[in-house]
Enzyme design. Sequence first.
Site, short mmCIF file in Angstrom:
data_model
loop_
_atom_site.label_atom_id
_atom_site.label_comp_id
_atom_site.label_asym_id
_atom_site.label_seq_id
_atom_site.Cartn_x
_atom_site.Cartn_y
_atom_site.Cartn_z
CB VAL A 140 -6.37 -2.88 3.09
CG1 VAL A 140 -7.64 -2.04 2.97
CG2 VAL A 140 -6.68 -4.27 3.62
CB CYS A 141 -2.74 0.95 1.94
SG CYS A 141 -2.91 1.00 3.73
CB THR A 142 -1.88 -1.72 -2.57
OG1 THR A 142 -0.68 -1.54 -1.80
CG2 THR A 142 -1.54 -1.79 -4.05
CG MET A 168 -3.08 5.09 -3.55
SD MET A 168 -3.75 6.57 -2.79
CE MET A 168 -2.67 6.79 -1.42
#
Length: 219
Positions: A45-47, A50
């Site tokens: 999810v973070c990727t 970002m």
Amino acid sequence: MPGLTIGDTIPDLELDTTHGRIRIHDYVGNGYAIVFSHPADFTPVCTTEMAAMAGYAAKFENRGVKLLGISCDDVNSHKEWIKDIEAYKPGCRVTFPIAADPKKEVIKQLNMVDPDEKDQNGQNLPSRTLHLVGPDKKVKVSFLYPAPVGRNTDEVLRVVDSIQKASQHRVATPANWKAGDAVVISPSVSNEEAQKLFPGGFEVKDLPSGKDYLRFTKV
Ligand code: BEZ
């Protein structure tokens, strides 16, 4: 004791980032900044988040808003992770700094700790926290999302537009407002003042109470 929240001055921390050492207040300068955290590098999810922020960087810049990411891994890890982010969304460039916080001290001071997510050493990871900071270095808006919920970048942009609109005029933005829609006139503005402040006029919604507090205008 509640953590950092709206109306508070963001602590003037010095951070180790992919762009070198940065002091938060210097970075905000006379504009706005979005300081946003992620649980960890190289996570799905973070990727996507970002990459989404990188894809919107020009829209934020046009509004005088700088971006500053935070993830608890170290700077070398962030630099490697940026290659994945840019490959995931071809054409996007992570032009903004990502701060490191391997000791997980910064996230405590910025109210970014997720009580449910822990690293392999049992230390709490950051939540998906996002603070919009104004030129006065005060937090204008905070989002606090848990790890499973990726943020909606359009919503972040909408909130920036709303905050900036309200800072320029004595107005607020109604439910589901988006840039270009009518705004509502602040309750502290009398009808006499409103006539002067909004020469294009305003529409008063006729309500059963007979109180003329719901007034729409365009600014
Ligand atoms: C993610 O970015 O996908 C993620 C990170 C930490 C916990 C859960 C999800």
